[in-house]
Write an enzyme that holds these catalytic residues in place. Structure first.
Site, mmCIF file in Angstrom:
data_model
loop_
_atom_site.group_PDB
_atom_site.id
_atom_site.type_symbol
_atom_site.label_atom_id
_atom_site.label_comp_id
_atom_site.label_asym_id
_atom_site.label_seq_id
_atom_site.Cartn_x
_atom_site.Cartn_y
_atom_site.Cartn_z
ATOM 1 N N ARG A 165 0.857 -1.178 0.000
ATOM 2 C CA ARG A 165 0.000 0.000 0.000
ATOM 3 C C ARG A 165 0.899 1.236 0.000
ATOM 4 N NH1 ARG A 165 -3.770 2.703 4.762
ATOM 5 N NH2 ARG A 165 -4.917 4.085 3.361
ATOM 6 N N HIS A 166 0.478 2.263 -0.710
ATOM 7 C CA HIS A 166 1.244 3.512 -0.721
ATOM 8 C C HIS A 166 1.534 3.984 0.713
ATOM 9 C CE1 HIS A 166 -2.348 5.588 0.574
ATOM 10 N NE2 HIS A 166 -3.012 4.873 -0.318
#
Ligand code: NAG
Ligand code: NAG
Length: 470
Positions: A84-85
């Site tokens: 995930r970013h």
């Protein structure tokens, strides 16, 4: 690290600077925790799930129960990471709501200490920050890359071929660039040329944003105004009402001026200030631990119904990604068996909480016996489904395939481990932290053989009645 220090004095050389720096660092150390930080759900800092990183962001942490291969006999062949970013700015919608709340407080004429303190708070978020990766988010990625390189030195090595892919969203592409930079630092012990971050990252929304391509999900869940009825009911329920009344009293506002969304924005501002700026902001003092638990549940309820077990299509839509993972594992094994070099030894893919959560649900992780609903808040106090533990910023799900020598049977030659947020995730079929690849495939054979993205996501031709199956 001085580079994260919020004090504005860096760069000047003087004794004074040293003193200020010390004050600064002390302030930072004191600010890095909040009694609320365990309740921020999907907006949690990664450090909440790996507290040792608060002390040393490059540390691999204490040794774990259950051991991480590689051992002398087992060598990693392939690593697939879904990431995930990193920490991001609030979205434009959240920033506008915060502006609305801030104006409400500034317009407050009555002498009200809590409201006045917040009215004086500097509203520094701009609508165009809209969900972008924050500077702290770049650090999240760089450091994750460096830790993974330290954990898997055989795989994340110079001269290796790395396959990068990302969602088309700016924050994910940027995350991939920051990760690449961290990886370069780890492998070459020097800063990369500036353009390394722009090297070929393939944009792949079909895999990283499968939910956008799933018509059934879009129609029946995302754009369906009644699909989130449990969430809406909880917003109007007794737990939320109590929080609203308390906050209204603190801010000397009529309760009718507030609603669950505005209170949630105040809570998220507390989390953003902590995760982005590393400060304990005055917004946090509005909330007690009990308030925070209610707001965490609200966040989890939404995740549950929109991305988790609430509707089958949420997780079924991710089978395209699940199958892609196994396709590459199969390929690596085939290559290994015919003594060929592994064509994709390291696959790094950058997406969203919405990418990871459905996949984890498809695999059956963090499933409670009962669904999360508007009226079982108390009963779900000790639930498994807590998004802050599962998908904080920079969360990552990693599949590692090993080749083991001296195997007694051909099946024992290939083994797998799964790590969630850098910790071994026990397999559901065995509760062990390592599995024979054939056992894992066998456990998921139904999904591997019978879940077809196209069919799952097709809206049945027989109009609305068919959606009851959800
Ligand atoms: C919307 O969601 C509700 C609740 O799950 C469901 O009963 C209804 O059929 C859905 N409508 C559409 C158009 O999918
Ligand atoms: C679907 O519903 C629309 C209007 O409700 C109707 O005109 C159409 O014929 C229906 N289609 C099918 C395949 O039943």
């Amino acid at each position: 690290m001085a580079s994260c220090c919020p004090c504005p004095f860096s760069g000047r050389r003087s004794l004074l600077l040293l003193l200020l720096l010390r004050v600064c660092l002390a302030r930072e150390a004191a600010a890095t925790t909040s009694h609320l930080s365990g309740y921020f759900g999907t907006k949690s800092r990664y450090e909440e799930v790996n507290q040792h990183l608060l002390r040393d962001p490059l540390s691999l942490g204490p040794p774990e129960p259950g051991h991480l291969l590689p051992s002398a006999a087992c060598v990693p062949l392939q690593l697939r990471a879904l990431i995930r970013h990193g920490t991001r700015f609030p979205t434009e919608k959240q920033i506008r709501k915060l502006g609305q709340l801030h104006r409400l407080l500034r317009g407050q004429a009555r002498a009200c200490p809590a409201a006045q303190q917040l009215a004086r708070w500097d509203m520094w978020y701009q609508p165009d920050m809209d969900g972008r990766l924050a500077p702290k988010g770049r650090l999240d990625m760089e450091r994750l890359a460096r830790r993974l390189a330290a954990r898997f030195p055989g795989l994340l090595a110079p001269q290796r071929r790395f396959a990068f892919a990302s969602s088309s969203k700016h924050r994910c592409v940027e995350s991939s660039g920051a990760f690449r930079r961290g990886l370069h630092l780890a492998l070459h012990s020097q800063l990369p040329a500036a353009d390394i971050e722009n090297e070929k990252t393939e944009i792949n929304d079909k895999l990283m944003r499968f939910f956008d391509y799933c018509e059934k999900f879009v129609t029946c869940v995302e754009e369906n105004t009644t699909a989130m009825y449990q969430v809406d009911a909880f917003k109007e329920g007794p737990e939320m009402k109590r929080v609203l009344e308390k906050i209204a009293a603190t801010l000397c506002l009529p309760v009718s001026d507030l609603n669950a969304d505005l209170v949630q924005v105040a809570f998220f501002t507390c989390s953003s200030e902590l995760s982005i700026k590393n400060v304990n902001s005055p917004w946090c003092s509005l909330f007690s631990d009990d308030d925070a638990k209610v707001l965490e549940y609200l966040n989890d309820l939404k995740q549950y119904w929109k991305r988790g077990y609430g509707y089958d299509i949420n997780s079924r839509s991710s089978c395209i990604l699940f199958q892609d993972i196994f396709k590459h594992l199969d390929k690596a094994i085939a290559e290994s068996k015919s003594s060929m070099p592994i064509s994709s030894p390291v696959i790094l893919q950058f997406g969203h909480a919405e990418t990871l959560q459905p996949l984890l649900a498809l695999m059956g992780f963090f499933k409670d016996e009962e669904p999360l609903t508007a009226n079982n808040y108390k009963k779900q106090m000790h639930r498994k489904f807590r998004s802050g533990h599962i998908v904080p910023y920079a969360s990552n799900l990693i599949f590692v395939l090993y080749h083991c020598d001296h195997a007694k049977t051909p099946e024992e030659e290939y083994q797998v481990q799964i790590l969630l947020n850098e910790k071994l995730l026990p397999f559901l079929h065995s509760e062990e932290t390592v599995s024979l690849y054939t056992d894992l495939k066998n456990h998921y054979k139904d999904i591997l053989q019978n879940c077809h993205f196209k069919e799952e996501c097709e809206l049945s031709k027989t109009n609305t009645t068919s959606t009851d199956e959800l």
